[in-house]
Structures are given as structure tokens and as C-alpha cells.
Enzyme design. Structure first.
Site, PDB file in Angstrom:
ATOM      1  CD  GLU A  48      -9.525  -0.216   8.042  1.00 27.09           C
ATOM      2  OE1 GLU A  48      -9.454  -0.033   9.091  1.00 27.09           O
ATOM      3  OE2 GLU A  48      -8.769   0.290   7.029  1.00 27.09           O
ATOM      4  NE  ARG A  83     -15.109  -3.345   9.080  1.00 29.75           N
ATOM      5  CZ  ARG A  83     -15.755  -4.613   9.177  1.00 29.75           C
ATOM      6  NH1 ARG A  83     -16.656  -4.233   9.926  1.00 29.75           N
ATOM      7  NH2 ARG A  83     -15.329  -5.475   8.804  1.00 29.75           N
ATOM      8  CB  CYS A  84     -11.577   3.701   6.174  1.00 27.21           C
ATOM      9  SG  CYS A  84     -11.924   5.264   6.872  1.00 27.21           S
TER      10      CYS A  84
END
Lengths: 280, 781
Positions: B731, B361-362
Site C-alpha cells: 500500500e 489499498r491503505c
């Protein structure tokens, strides 16, 4: 869940269940201890005997000086029972602190007691309440005091061919109080430390207190050291501090990556004190 | 745009009608289970399948030796490293795939797995990345010819000389080593596939949990081309996905084994991981050891930063990193602050841990970078004697200075950091909280306030810096409008819960004026969707969302020509308002988009192609740079060290917002995954290489129970180069939340002598740190 192959049988009554029991059979109630073990294939029973629909095991009844909780009553049922709340409030509040909503809706008191997880909540609750655990085998029923029910790490006085049927909880007289406080392992929601305390008013104004602790050692235990400090004493900040300091007297304290022995001991003292303070 | 439309996809999800990989059932389908290593490092002495094969229903047991015959026992990783599909002689981490059991039933496959007997000769594993650097350390990747150490790569960026010079002359320097521990995405749906090879047609259909179906098809073609599976013979279908978070970008050995077995048997093979397999063997995230430094003036002006990283990649570098840089976008770690010098370097090593390195999530490695810079900013503020909010305000890049050239080479597109922090401070009541904190400290109570003012970098990406196996990181949209004015649009991305069916429909509705209810969105089938590189790194709205707008604008241009033809005016005389063209000054002379589309099929101008379709491949000119100002307030129990998040204010700036409800949902989920590494999650291994928390009984993925009441808000600074000014948001909260929480916890105990806390900050860890500074001595004496 991909367990090994098993047969499923549903018991209609306790005697029905007893007649189905064998060495390779396991009783299935809420499934919250057994099924995780079967999922990992740590437990591979040939037969599951489902006792979760036996009505006689699910009731919560008033029997004068005590209440009777059926072994297949769910944590949720117990947490929301006015009868339980009136008889010994910590039994209801403690049941309400078990796991999460889904666990409480399915898990049962009898299943938890039989499994005897050292970090489960029920052992401390029944020990402090001085409950009696009624079990039934082919030879008929027998009563086991909670204090002698737990015999070791995941071990109990229950024989292989016996079923827990009832848990008898003495009613506390008016003016008594009870409490259960818990420092939780966040993932499993079992207790790192759970402390149950009963102050029985019928036994005098001061110092008649039962304290039981779970999560700290290989099995739940009655904290006699704590009780001794308070025996006959007026409950005060000073006496509570002295008592709490003895929370882990004479027990081997567990250590894991959630809490070292030192930290667990520290938490036990803090939580015993928190529990005692609510009774002041 | 800008409306909280209910999600189109939820109708099927809330009725249990989603279609996930495990819902795929094909005639004659066989089931696969995988035998996994109980040891972190061991030689395989023998594999005895005989007992398994005796079980009725077990069809085959596949080992590395079997795959070796087809040269399929190794596969390339996305980072051009190599990874075993199945081992022929050595296992390199606990839970590694050792053999596959194929059976007629899922339960029999597991029975077969239990019956395979593997004899191992264990070796002492290398679990500490610092030990792995030791010249005396055993060489783990002895399969690589000439390899004499465990080093994978070295990377550096910035001006070392200038940075070193500032550091040696600075009034104030701060330095801290920190570990961003190994965690897992733990999506609720585990990974799996159904590989279905048709021998007659020489055609593979691969249903799989992948965030990037097109890229996967190309990878399969590159790996299996030598056995005749060329790209036109492969169809990858990614059905509904129950969470990806980066963990469904990599190619796992199970997928490859399933394809190989289907290819050899001609039967469809289903493989679905169980929870423990997912947690123990699939790609990890993070695991960066960072030594971070900051230099500045005594009055609190940041002048330079210097980061040194040691990356633990496990036994192979299987990172899902689409950039040209081995550390991904770590160089965003200079933060939201205006200074001119930075130097960063990183080295990666092999250890006996599972492989991976996913951008959980980045954008790859942004979370690690943001944690470092935001922790250092707080430490620097402390040393300079300034309030951390004040120091940030004094060091922010000013909004008029964008585009801003960062010392590590990025061109930040836009931002208004002062406005974000001011809004966060006003929302939380910052000044009042500081007064309350002073009062509480007098009473012996522990309360802390933590800030994180981060800059994200998303939307990979411009083709000069981003590719997968050389394929540039554009993404695509294809819009077909039917004669009755209803549309279908297809994309190269793949939603895993982000709500693409709604967001994309809203973009097209805005641009073309067709109601979103009449726009069908499809993704995930490589036979029908245009080529694109998938959904991760918050790239879908920045790339495919832009492509949707651009394709719709192509159609609008065509619509204008048709409208001019129908109204018998010139194009210059027409004006657009969503859904119709009308003649300037004569609004009664109007043609709706539906009338225009119908004409495209029935009455289009001579010389114009019929039909109403457009495709666009969008190669972004720059990344987008969302930002946020997060403030967290915690209360710490002075006895148990239990930590409660009392408030969490998250002000995000993701540019123009398409659907505020979806954005808020994304922010809530991201913040929850932000408290995870800050307070709960870490994959823990012992010295023997055993994972100590490989089930959900021990590994807490936070839920609504652990979540505080998130207070969200926005500032809006549109991305100047994006067609609709959007920046991506999925994110930001995961990236920005952890340092806000840790800064708050450190702030709560700073007066007791604590300067830094490693994540996850558990009550037990905090207890040990406070005990070490003598906090409990008085009580326990």
C-alpha cells in the site's frame, strides 16, 4: 454483458444483409458503439445482422484519383494501410488515435460513422478529407458527401434500410499535407476536441485549407471561419492565430464535467492552431 | 529470501485456469439480479412484481417486506451502525438495492429486473456533508430512535492546549482546506457469491469474493444464528480473487439476500454484480474534507500540526475499519517529522450517498492523512522560503531516535528517512532539475518537481488497538510436513493477486530448508485454514508471514531434537544451515530436513509426539512503519494545462524483502493507483444525487497507457520486532504517490500564484485555477 434477448444472423454479402433488415434489426460490425448500448439495454434490437465477415466490406482499394475503404475495415487496418497513408496521411494517423488497441482492432469506420457520436474522430476526418460515403439500400447505391452526412446529435442522412458500404477518400496531390490532432477525454478516449486539417497543394500555393472539428458541438463541423481567414493568405504565425480564434464560430459549444464551454472553446482554438502549425 | 522467484500461482493464471466465484457452477443453481433505485432519496410507494413473475424462468422476486418476516431486512455494519439489506419504505442513495429477482438463468434474471415496476415518491437528497451538519437539515436516519441530526461520531487525539499554544505563538502558520474525494477501488473482478444452503444437513457453503473469509463466517453466524445457522454449519470459501483493494472486506446486501434466498429455497443462488453496479453501489473510499494547519519557526522548523476532518460516510457508517478508532489510522498524519505537538479531530455525517468507507489499498485513512501532511509540508516550506527537500531533511526524525513516540501516540518502530530522500534525490538528479526548472520558467515553460516523504503504518494489528467485532487482529499459519519432506501450509489470510503462494513458500523455505517448489500454500477455505482475519491493510506479511516464520521455527526446534537423536549427540553440538543439521566441527555428520521429517514419522525419540506439524497465531507486538521518498517531475502544457508525468522515482523502505520481483510488481501497481486520485479519479454526483460517471466510459481507472516509467529503488531498515524484519509494501505507493504528484503540479505553477490544487488535478481544473489568477488574460485579451 447481459443484453435482452436477440437473434443473431450472419450476412454473407451486402444484398444478403439488406434482405435481412427490418425495423427491429441492427447491423453488427465491430460492436463498439452498439454493444455498450445493448449492455445498458438502451438499445434492445430483436435481431443482430453480423456484417463483420463480409469480405467486400473489408477491403481497402486504389481507384485512381481516390481510395475506397470498405465500411467494415477496422480502425487498425486503416491505420496500418500504406495505401491510406499515401493517399491522405491523416486518415491513417487519425485512425491510429481512436480508443485503444482493443478498440482499434474491433471497431470499424462504417460503424463509427453510422453511430455519429459527436465526439468520435471519424466525422472530422471524413469532412476535412471531403470524403464521399456510399450507402446501399433496396433501391441501389447512393453517394452522400461527408459534409452533408451528419445531420445532428447522433443523427445522419443514412436511412433506416440502408447500409454504409464504402468511404471514398480523394487522394491528395503531391506536396499536399494533412493532419489530425486530438485532445482526449481520458476515460473514453473520445475527443474533447479533435481537429483535422487538409492543405491541398493542387489548389494553389497558399490558403486552400479544409478544417473540420469534432467533440466541440452536437456534431462535427467544417470550421469555415478558420478557412476564410486563411483563404489566399500565406500561412504565418499571425494568420494562424487569427484563424484559430475562429475555431468555434457559429457553433454551440458543449459543456460537461471534462470541459466547460469556455475551456472547450479554448482547447478548440489551441488545437486548431496546433493542427495548422504542422502545415506551415 | 531476497530472491525474485517466479510466482507459483501464475502457472494457472496465465493459462486461464484460475477459479473465480463466477466459475462456480452447482447443480440446480439459480441466478439473482438486483433492482436498484434510480433516485438518491425517495419513498417506495409500491413494488409491482407481477410482470416479472410472468416471465418464464423467473422464480421469485424478493423485497424488503419479505425479508422483514425473518428480521433480515437490516444488518449490522462492521462499525456497529445499521444498513438495509432491502428497504421496506425508503431508499437512501442512487443504485441502492430495492428488490431481488431470482431466475433460472442470468439473462432471464436481468429481464425480470427490468420488468419489476417500482413507484417512488422522490425527496430532495442531502449531498453535501457540510449541509448535513446544518441544524435545519432533514434528519436522514429517522429509523434511529431519538436521532435529531445527521452527525455520526466525533473523534479527537493529541494535545489540544499545547498545540493551540504553539500555533498562537508561531512565527509561521499555514492553513489549507482540502478534499480527498470519493473514489472507488474498481477491482477488475466485481463482487459476487454463490450461496448454497443444504436443507438436509442444515449447512451453508458460501463461495464469495471476500478478503476475510473467517471474519465473514463469524459475521454470518452472528446475523443468522437466530434462524439456526450457527458457525460450525457455515463454510466460507474464497476462491481466486481478481483484486480486492479493501473493497472485498465489507458485507454487501447482495450476499445476505443470496444467503436468505438459498436458505428459503434450498437452491444454490449465484449473484455476480455487473461493472456499473460495482462502481455505483459498492463501498467507496476516501471522501474526507480536511482543514490542515502547520506551525513552525521562521527558519523552517516544524513545531505543530492541527487537522480538522469532516467525513462523508453516505447513509450509514459501513467502514471496513478494523481499528478501535473511527478514523482508523488517520493519526499517522503527523508524518515523518520530528515535532512534539499535534491535535486532530474528526466528525462524520450521513448523506444520501452510497455507504462504505473502505481502506482502498491503505491502512484505513492513512492515504488521507499522508496527503494532508505532505501538502502542508510543501506549503510550509514555501512560506519559510526553503527548498522542500531541504526543509524535509532538516525536520526528519533521525534514525537513531527510533523507536520514536509520535505526538498522537504511535511508536514508530524504525526508519531512515534521510537515506531514503537522499537516494531519491540522487536518482532523479534533484539539483540539476531545479536548475533546469529555473531555465524553463524564463522560457515560459511549466515544469514542477514534487516530493512526498511519507510514513505508512501497516500490519494490523496489535490486539490492544485492533479488532473486528472484538476478534483480535492476529493472523495464523499452519504447516504440515508430510513424511517425504514435502509440505502444505495454510493461512488465515487471502491473496487477491499479491502472490501469497510464492511469498509464504519462500519464508518457509528459508526457515526450514524445504525447497519452495515442495511447499503447497492454501488459503480461503474456513473449513481447512486456521482462523485469521484476512488480507488488507498490508497485513499479510507482517502478521501471517510472521506466523509462518514462527511456526517453521517451532518445527526447526523439533527437527533439532530429532537430529540430535539420530546423530546421537546433544542439541548443543548441532549447527543449522538451511536444509540440514550437522555436528559442529564434523560437517560429514549431517541429517537433512527430509531425513529428519521422515524420522518424525518412523523413528522419533521416545516421549516425543510423532508427526511434523506446527501452528502459530501471531499477535504483532507493534505495527510496522514502512516509509518512502518519492519524487515526481511533471511538465504542464501552458496552453491546454495537460499534465505529463516525466519522471517518477519511488524509493521504498519496507524492511527486509522476501521476493524483490513481487515487491516491484506491488509498487508498480500501487503507484498506478496513486496517480489515479491525483490526476483522474473522483466519483461525481449532481445535486439530485445522480452519479455522473458511473461507468468506465467516464470513470478512468489508469492502465499501462497512463503510467509513466516507474523508477523504483529501496533502502532497507528492518522492522526490529518482526521475526524476519519485513514491514509490508502493498500500500505504500498508493499512499505516497498522490501528494508527490500534486506537489509537483503545484510547483510547476507556483510562480504564477497557485498555492494549492484539489485532487484530481485535471487539465480542466488547472485551467480554471490558472485563469482565476490571471494567467490566460494576456493571451485571450
Amino acid at each position: 454483458m447481459i443484453p435482452s434477448k436477440f437473434q443473431y444472423k450472419r450476412a454473407e454479402s451486402v444484398s444478403d444483409a439488406l434482405s435481412m433488415m427490418s425495423d427491429d434489426a441492427k447491423l453488427l460490425a465491430g460492436g463498439h458503439s452498439l454493444l455498450p448500448a445493448m449492455k445498458l439495454r438502451l438499445n434492445q434490437p430483436d435481431t443482430l445482422i453480423d456484417i463483420s465477415r463480409i469480405e467486400e466490406l473489408k477491403s481497402i482499394k486504389d481507384e485512381g484519383d481516390h481510395i475506397v475503404i470498405g465500411a467494415a475495415a477496422t480502425h487498425h487496418d486503416i491505420a496500418h494501410s500504406n495505401l491510406v497513408k499515401g493517399a491522405c496521411s491523416m486518415i491513417a494517423s487519425g485512425a491510429g488515435q481512436i480508443g485503444d488497441i482493443q478498440v482499434r482492432n474491433a471497431g470499424t469506420i462504417g460503424g463509427s460513422l453510422a453511430h455519429a457520436d459527436p465526439a468520435a474522430d471519424w466525422p472530422a476526418l471524413v469532412i476535412a478529407a471531403e470524403a464521399t460515403i456510399r450507402v446501399q439500400g433496396q433501391g441501389g447505391p447512393r453517394d452522400i458527401p461527408a459534409a452533408s452526412f451528419f445531420t445532428g446529435f447522433y443523427e445522419t442522412a443514412l436511412a433506416d434500410d440502408e447500409i454504409i458500404t464504402e468511404i471514398h477518400i480523394p487522394k491528395l496531390p503531391a506536396g499536399s499535407s494533412s493532419t489530425y490532432v486530438k485532445f482526449v477525454q481520458p476515460a473514453s478516449r473520445f475527443a474533447i476536441v479533435g481537429c483535422a486539417v487538409v492543405k491541398n497543394a493542387a489548389e494553389g500555393e497558399v490558403g486552400n485549407i479544409k478544417v473540420a472539428v469534432t467533440g466541440v458541438s452536437e456534431m462535427a463541423y467544417r470550421a469555415h471561419g478558420v478557412e476564410d481567414e486563411l483563404m489566399g493568405q500565406v500561412v504565418s504565425d499571425e494568420s494562424i492565430d487569427r484563424a484559430a480564434a475562429r475555431a468555434t464560430d457559429h457553433v454551440d459549444v458543449l459543456s460537461d464535467h471534462y470541459a466547460s464551454e469556455k475551456y472547450r472553446k479554448h482547447i478548440a482554438q489551441v488545437y486548431v492552431r496546433k493542427a495548422l502549425e504542422t502545415l506551415k | 529470501m531476497g530472491h525474485s522467484k517466479k510466482r507459483k500461482e501464475d502457472a494457472r493464471f496465465i493459462q486461464g485456469k484460475g477459479n473465480y466465484v463466477d466459475d462456480v457452477k452447482l447443480p440446480g443453481m439459480l441466478y439473482m439480479d438486483i433492482v436498484r433505485s434510480p433516485y438518491a432519496y425517495a419513498k417506495i410507494k409500491s413494488i409491482d412484481s407481477s410482470k416479472a413473475l410472468e416471465i418464464p424462468g423467473v422464480v421469485a422476486v424478493v423485497t424488503g417486506k419479505d425479508l422483514e418476516k425473518y428480521n433480515l431486512h437490516w444488518m449490522p455494519t462492521l462499525m456497529s451502525d445499521t444498513q438495509m439489506v432491502l428497504p421496506t419504505d425508503t431508499v437512501m442513495y442512487q443504485a441502492q438495492e430495492v428488490a431481488a429477482v431470482i431466475a433460472t438463468d442470468r439473462y432471464i434474471a436481468r429481464d425480470g429486473k427490468e420488468a419489476v415496476i417500482v413507484e417512488y415518491e422522490t425527496m430532495k437528497p442531502l449531498m453535501d456533508p457540510f449541509d448535513a451538519l446544518d441544524p435545519e437539515a432533514p434528519v436522514l436516519r429517522s429509523d434511529k430512535e431519538g436521532k435529531t441530526d445527521n452527525h455520526i461520531w466525533h473523534w479527537e487525539v493529541g494535545d489540544k492546549e499545547k498545540t493551540d499554544d504553539i500555533f498562537s505563538n508561531a512565527d509561521i502558520t499555514v492553513k489549507q482546506q482540502m478534499h480527498i474525494p470519493r473514489i472507488h477501488v474498481a477491482s477488475i473482478e466485481t463482487c459476487g457469491c454463490v450461496a448454497s444452503y443444504d436443507k438436509v444437513e442444515n449447512h451453508l457453503t458460501m463461495y464469495m469474493t471476500t478478503q476475510a473469509p473467517h471474519a465473514i463466517r463469524t459475521v454470518i453466524a452472528l446475523v443468522a444464528g437466530h434462524v439456526g445457522l450457527t458457525e460450525e454449519k457455515i463454510r466460507v470459501i474464497s476462491p481466486d480473487i481478481g483484486g480486492g483493494f479493501g473493497g472485498k472486506v465489507p458485507v454487501y446486501p447482495g450476499y445476505v439476500i443470496a444467503i436468505a434466498v438459498s436458505f428459503l429455497t434450498g437452491s444454490p443462488i449465484k449473484w455476480i454484480e455487473d461493472r456499473s453496479e460495482n462502481l455505483q453501489a459498492d463501498s467507496f473510499a476516501r471522501d474526507y474534507h480536511i482543514t490542515a494547519e502547520m506551525a513552525g519557526t521562521s527558519d523552517g522548523k516544524i513545531q505543530a500540526t492541527r487537522f480538522k476532518v469532516l467525513a462523508d460516510h453516505g447513509y450509514t457508517d459501513a467502514s471496513a475499519n478494523p481499528s478501535k478508532f473511527p478514523t482508523g489510522l488517520f493519526s499517522i498524519g503527523t508524518g515523518s517529522y520530528d515535532y512534539g505537538a499535534a491535535y486532530m479531530e474528526a466528525d462524520a455525517v450521513y448523506t444520501n450517498k452510497p455507504p462504505g468507507g473502505v481502506a482502498y489499498r491503505c491502512s484505513f485513512r492513512v492515504t488521507e492523512a499522508v496527503h494532508a501532511i505532505e501538502r502542508m509540508t510543501d506549503m510550509f516550506a514555501k512560506k519559510a522560503g526553503k527548498d522542500p527537500a531541504q526543509l524535509r531533511m532538516e525536520n526528519f526524525i533521525k534514525k537513531e531516535d527510533f523507536p520514536w513516540a509520535s505526538p498522537t501516540g504511535w511508536s514508530y518502530d524504525s526508519g531512515d528517512y534521510h537515506a531514503g530522500l537522499k537516494l531519491a534525490m540522487d536518482t532523479v538528479g534533484y539539483d540539476e532539475l531545479r536548475i533546469e526548472q529555473a531555465q524553463l520558467r524564463k522560457e515560459g515553460k511549466l515544469m514542477g518537481i514534487g516530493i512526498s516523504t511519507f510514513t505508512e503504518v501497516v500490519g494490523a494489528g496489535p490486539s490492544k488497538d485492533f479488532d473486528i467485532l472484538g476478534i483480535k487482529m492476529f493472523d495464523s499459519a499452519e504447516i504440515r510436513v508430510h513424511p517425504t519432506g514435502k509440505a502444505i501450509a495454510r493461512f488465515g489470510t487471502k491473496s487477491q493477486g499479491q502472490g501469497h503462494e510464492t511469498t509464504y513458500a519462500q519464508i518457509i523455505a528459508e526457515e526450514l530448508g524445504i525447497p519452495m517448489e515442495h511447499i503447497q500454500i492454501e488459503e480461503g477455505d474456513t473449513d481447512t485454514a486456521p482462523y485469521g482475519l484476512g488480507t488488507y491493510a498490508s497485513r499479510s506479511t507482517p502478521t501471517a508471514g510472521a506466523a509462518a516464520a514462527m511456526a517453521a521455527r517451532k518445527l526447526r526446534d523439533k527437527a533439532k531434537k530429532i537430529a540430535a537423536h539420530l546423530l546421537e549427540v546433544s542439541e548443543q553440538d548441532l549447527e543449522w544451515e538451511p536444509g540440514k543439521f550437522f555436528v559442529k566441527g564434523a560437517p560429514e555428520k549431517v541429517k537433512t530436513i527430509q531425513e529428519i521429517v521422515f524420522a518424525a514419522y518412523t523413528n522419533h525419540p521416545e516421549g516425543m509426539e510423532g508427526g511434523f506439524e506446527a501452528t502459530h497465531y501471531y499477535d504483532p507486538p507493534n505495527l510496522t512503519f514502512p516509509s518512502g521518498a518519492y519524487i515526481c517531475v511533471v511538465d504542464v502544457d501552458p496552453e491546454t494545462c495537460d499534465i505529463k508525468v516525466r519522471r517518477f522515482v519511488a524509493i521504498d523502505d519496507c524492511g527486509n524483502i522476501i521476493n524483490p520481483m513481487i515487491v516491484q510488481g506491488q509498487v508498480h501497481g500501487g503507484l498506478t493507483q496513486g496517480i489515479a486520485p491525483a490526476m483522474y479519479e473522483e466519483l461525481i454526483y449532481d445535486e439530485a444525487g445522480n452519479i455522473l460517471n458511473g461507468t468506465f466510459m467516464d470513470y478512468l481507472v489508469p492502465t499501462a497507457v497512463e503510467s509513466p516509467n516507474w523508477e523504483t529503488g529501496h533502502t532497507v531498515t528492518p522492522a526490529p520486532h518482526h521475526p524476519i524484519g519485513a514491514k509490508g509494501v502493498g500500500e505504500s505507493p498508493t499512499v505516497g504517490a498522490p501528494p508527490a504528484i500534486v506537489n509537483a503540479i503545484v510547483d510547476a505553477v507556483a510562480h504564477l500564484g497557485i498555492k494549492h490544487l484539489e485532487i484530481p488535478v485535471t487539465p480542466f481544473k488547472l485551467y480554471k485555477e490558472l485563469k482565476a489568477v490571471g494567467y490566460f488574460n494576456q493571451q485571450e485579451a
